[in-house]
Design an enzyme around this catalytic site. Structure first.
Site, PDB file in Angstrom:
ATOM      1  N   ARG A  17       7.015 -10.936   0.566  1.00  0.00           N
ATOM      2  CA  ARG A  17       7.737 -11.028   1.524  1.00  0.00           C
ATOM      3  C   ARG A  17       8.621 -12.169   1.720  1.00  0.00           C
ATOM      4  NH1 ARG A  17       2.821 -10.916   5.667  1.00  0.00           N
ATOM      5  NH2 ARG A  17       2.023 -12.209   4.074  1.00  0.00           N
ATOM      6  N   ASN A  35       3.469  -6.768   5.925  1.00  0.00           N
ATOM      7  CA  ASN A  35       2.289  -5.962   4.966  1.00  0.00           C
ATOM      8  C   ASN A  35       1.576  -4.869   5.645  1.00  0.00           C
ATOM      9  OD1 ASN A  35       2.716  -7.780   2.753  1.00  0.00           O
ATOM     10  ND2 ASN A  35       1.128  -8.817   3.114  1.00  0.00           N
TER      11      ASN A  35
END
Ligand SMILES: [Zn+2]
Ligand SMILES: [Zn+2]
Length: 754
Positions: A17, A35
């Site tokens: 990320r 996520n």
């Protein structure tokens, strides 16, 4: 324009990320990344067309080192949502069916190692330093998504400084779930054997104690290590006595590569493996001038070596005068590695002087992995920390469970076309190991979200894993299927290489045959319908079963008895039978009455040669006589040869043992050892070649623990390739019994459940 993207693979816990954030900002895009509970990462980006294209290009070409993209889905929309910036959203909290993978544990990265020794750094000297590129993963995760609160790091709340780094997209520790520091993270303490804390710096104290020859149990990433100096004979002797481990080699951890080069021969590829993020134990050839204690790996030409993989390890070596430690798994014989401190105090009290313990819980115990270079490639001996739970893609295979055999067990769970091997469990001979196995398998079933339709197990009727299969089958209301041991061996190679049909050469110590005899030197024809045993080593009396594996003199006696040479040999070698002449008398009676099962095992013949040549006459650990024979044979020049005798479907082994017996005193023992290995390798592969031609098959698969033997592996490859046939080997699973579960699951999931 707006694009919604979903990525699966190893995309959580590897800095994915933060990476997405950086490339989104770089390309002037707005939107979010988060996520998901199924293990995927969801991304939405908004901006100019070209910027989105560039973003996607970057996503593939610059992705973080340890990430792996298995699927990539993209949907484009014309209308925009008007995001003002790019953000990382909180993870989705719902647990869903899993589509993605947990990364394995990663050894400490170069950046963290540098900060660890930088006096100006906030984490100077902090043993649990990690970042998005390194640190434990599999061993601390409880469930998806990979978020601090779903790991054992949730026991530690972040201090202000750590929280700031965690929130800062430009920081290397942005969303690093294992982030910690001296103030807020896990701590270390040193205790004496009575559990009394030792004052002072635990690391410096431990380093001093090891220098002084003390034995220290160190809680690590996947469990405890027993650590001690690899130079001090008395300490090693003490440990061997306590652990009832007279001969079994210990693995060592060396300070750095330079230190390794001092005592072992290490090739470039081996250096790469040693320093890789997985930091496995690599078997290396010992140098003659090595100053390590001879008691580390007695009678063997090689030694298992690893490099430091955590901050604790690096700090210990920086403060120790000793540059090589024995670092053996902290367990009692045939029990699983200990991962919890109370248990450690209870179990190690007899042989450990001190305990270095941290307060982060280990959720999955996981031994160090072991890898060896054999012939033209590498083989796993043990596939565990650093590799578990990374799966093998197996398209078109139904969700199934494979439970393995009894030795070196690792379970296999197939879920949505991926096969997950559990971490190394060990030999399942007692309750503790069985419990540990249940635990590991249940976790992998959960993490992989498998919905098994069947369970596969070994053909052996009373293996603990067979009983476990029956239990699972009953519980889940799914069928169970027995799979012959060597069939599973070959099927696992076929799974890894996507073969539909193959001639298999399976060479090992023991597997229950379809005729109930002890197989282990097999040539098989395998395809999706069936397995046919088309050749094997000559069957020999297996006097007393396991006892003949423990005392190979029983094999020699049984084989030499056929020609009457046994009298002379046994009278000169009575000490190789624990009960001497009495035992020999009983064995001769058993032979007369034909009171035995038969074995075609390659391991037993190698053992017999080993004892004939006085190399090793008692097996104190699995494979010992054959391993020592391999080391011993390295002294040969290969000048003496015995031509293999093949009769129909059988490679004669009586001829071989008789010939070696007759050459005793005439030909050097090392030459005989070498010739014996060569005979078996040539015999079985020449038989396989004959059969391949007969069956019109071009692909030969090899599996079984005997293939760890360099000379045998090389010889077989040469025979196969010089006959213009293709050789297939293991790439993912170990050739030993650690691959059985994969083969079982593959046969059932692909060929039985249609
Ligand atoms: Zn790092
Ligand atoms: Zn902190």
């Amino acid at each position: 324009m707006r694009s919604k993207i979903s990525v699966s693979g190893i995309v959580q816990g590897v800095g994915f990320r933060p990476f997405i954030y950086r490339i989104a900002v770089k390309n002037n895009l707005t939107g979010y990344a988060r996520n998901m509970g199924d293990g995927t990462v969801e991304i939405e980006v908004e901006g100019r067309n070209e910027s989105i294209e560039k973003f996607i290009e970057d996503l593939h070409s610059e992705k973080p080192k340890f990430s792996r993209i298995d699927t990539f889905n993209r949907q484009d929309f014309n209308e925009e949502k008007g995001y003002s910036k790019f953000v990382i959203l909180r993870s989705e909290h719902k647990e869903r069916e899993s589509a993605s993978l947990i990364p394995p544990d990663l050894g400490i990265c170069d950046d963290c190692a540098r900060e660890l020794f930088d006096p100006k750094d906030r984490r100077f000297g902090y043993h649990f330093i990690t970042c998005t590129n390194c640190g434990p993963r599999f061993t601390i995760i409880e469930k998806y998504p990979y978020d601090k609160k779903n790991t054992s790091m949730r026991d530690f709340s972040l201090c202000k400084a750590c929280a700031h780094e965690y929130e800062n997209p430009l920081d290397r520790r942005f969303h690093a779930e294992t982030i910690a520091c001296k103030i807020c993270g896990p701590s270390l303490a040193l205790y004496d054997k009575n559990g009394v804390p030792i004052v002072g710096d635990p690391i410096s104290n431990t380093a001093n104690l090891i220098d002084l020859g003390k034995v220290v149990a160190i809680k690590g990433i996947g469990g405890f290590h027993i650590a001690l100096s690899a130079y001090i004979d008395e300490s090693i002797a003490r440990l061997r006595k306590w652990k009832h481990r007279e001969q079994k080699p210990f693995a060592v951890m060396a300070k750095d590569l330079n230190t390794v080069r001092g005592f072992a021969e290490v090739k470039e590829e081996e250096e790469e493996l040693l320093s890789s993020a997985a930091r496995p134990i690599v078997l290396l050839k010992l140098k003659k001038e090595s100053r390590l204690s001879k008691m580390v790996s007695p009678g063997l030409h090689n030694i298992g070596v690893m490099l430091p993989y955590s901050g604790v390890h690096l700090l210990l070596f920086s403060r120790s005068k000793t540059d090589v430690y024995i670092m053996t798994s902290g367990n009692l014989p045939s029990e699983p590695i200990v991962a919890e401190e109370k248990e450690a105090f209870k179990k190690f009290s007899d042989f450990v002087d001190f305990y270095l313990i941290h307060n982060r819980r280990i959720l999955h115990r996981c031994d160090d992995s072991v890898i060896r270079r054999v012939d033209d490639g590498f083989y796993f001996i043990r596939r565990s920390r650093g590799y578990t739970p990374e799966p093998l893609n197996l398209e078109g295979v139904k969700d199934t469970i494979g439970l393995g055999a009894e030795q070196n067990v690792a379970g296999c769970v197939v879920s949505s076309g991926r096969a997950y091997l559990t971490q190394y469990i060990g030999d399942i001979e007692n309750l503790e190991t069985m419990e540990s196995y249940r635990h590991a398998l249940t976790r992998i079933l959960k993490l992989s979200a498998s919905k098994p339709m069947a369970v596969a197990h070994d053909l052996h009727p009373t293996f603990n894993t067979t009983l476990y299969a029956q239990e699972l089958s009953k519980e889940a209301g799914i069928p169970s299927f027995p799979i012959q041991h060597h069939h599973a061996h070959i099927a696992s190679v076929m799974a890894e290489n996507e073969l539909e049909q193959s001639i298999g050469i399976a060479l090992d110590g023991y597997g229950y045959g379809t005729d109930k005899n002890a197989w282990g030197g097999e040539v098989l024809f395998c395809d999706r319908e069936k397995m046919i045993r088309i050749g094997h080593l000559e069957e020999q009396p297996y006097l007393g079963g396991d006892l003949a594996a423990r005392y190979p003199a029983r094999m020699v006696l049984a084989i030499l008895h056929k020609s009457g040479y046994d009298n002379k040999w046994t009278s000169e070698n009575l000490t190789k039978f624990p009960y001497g002449a009495e035992e020999v008398k009983i064995l001769l009676k058993k032979l007369k009455l034909r009171d035995y099962i038969l074995t075609s095992s390659t391991g037993r013949i190698l053992d017999a040669i080993s004892t004939l040549l006085d190399v090793c006459s008692t097996r104190t650990y699995e494979g010992e006589p054959a391993m020592k024979l391999e080391s011993f044979a390295l002294n040969a020049k290969g000048t003496f040869k015995i031509d293999p005798v093949i009769e129909k479907d059988t490679v004669k082994t009586t001829t071989l043992i008789e010939e070696i017996f007759l050459q005793l005193g005439k030909t050097s023992p090392a030459e005989l050892a070498y010739a014996g290995e060569e005979y078996l390798a040539r015999g079985i592969s020449e038989l396989a070649v004959i059969k391949a031609k007969e069956y019109g098959v071009r692909d030969i698969s090899i599996s079984g623990g005997v293939f760890y033997n360099e000379h045998i592996s090389r010889t077989i490859r040469n025979v196969v390739e010089s006959n213009k046939l293709r050789l297939y080997k293991h790439k993912y699973a170990p050739p030993g019994d650690g691959c059985i579960s994969l083969g079982q699951a593959y046969i059932v999931g692909k060929w039985v459940m249609k």
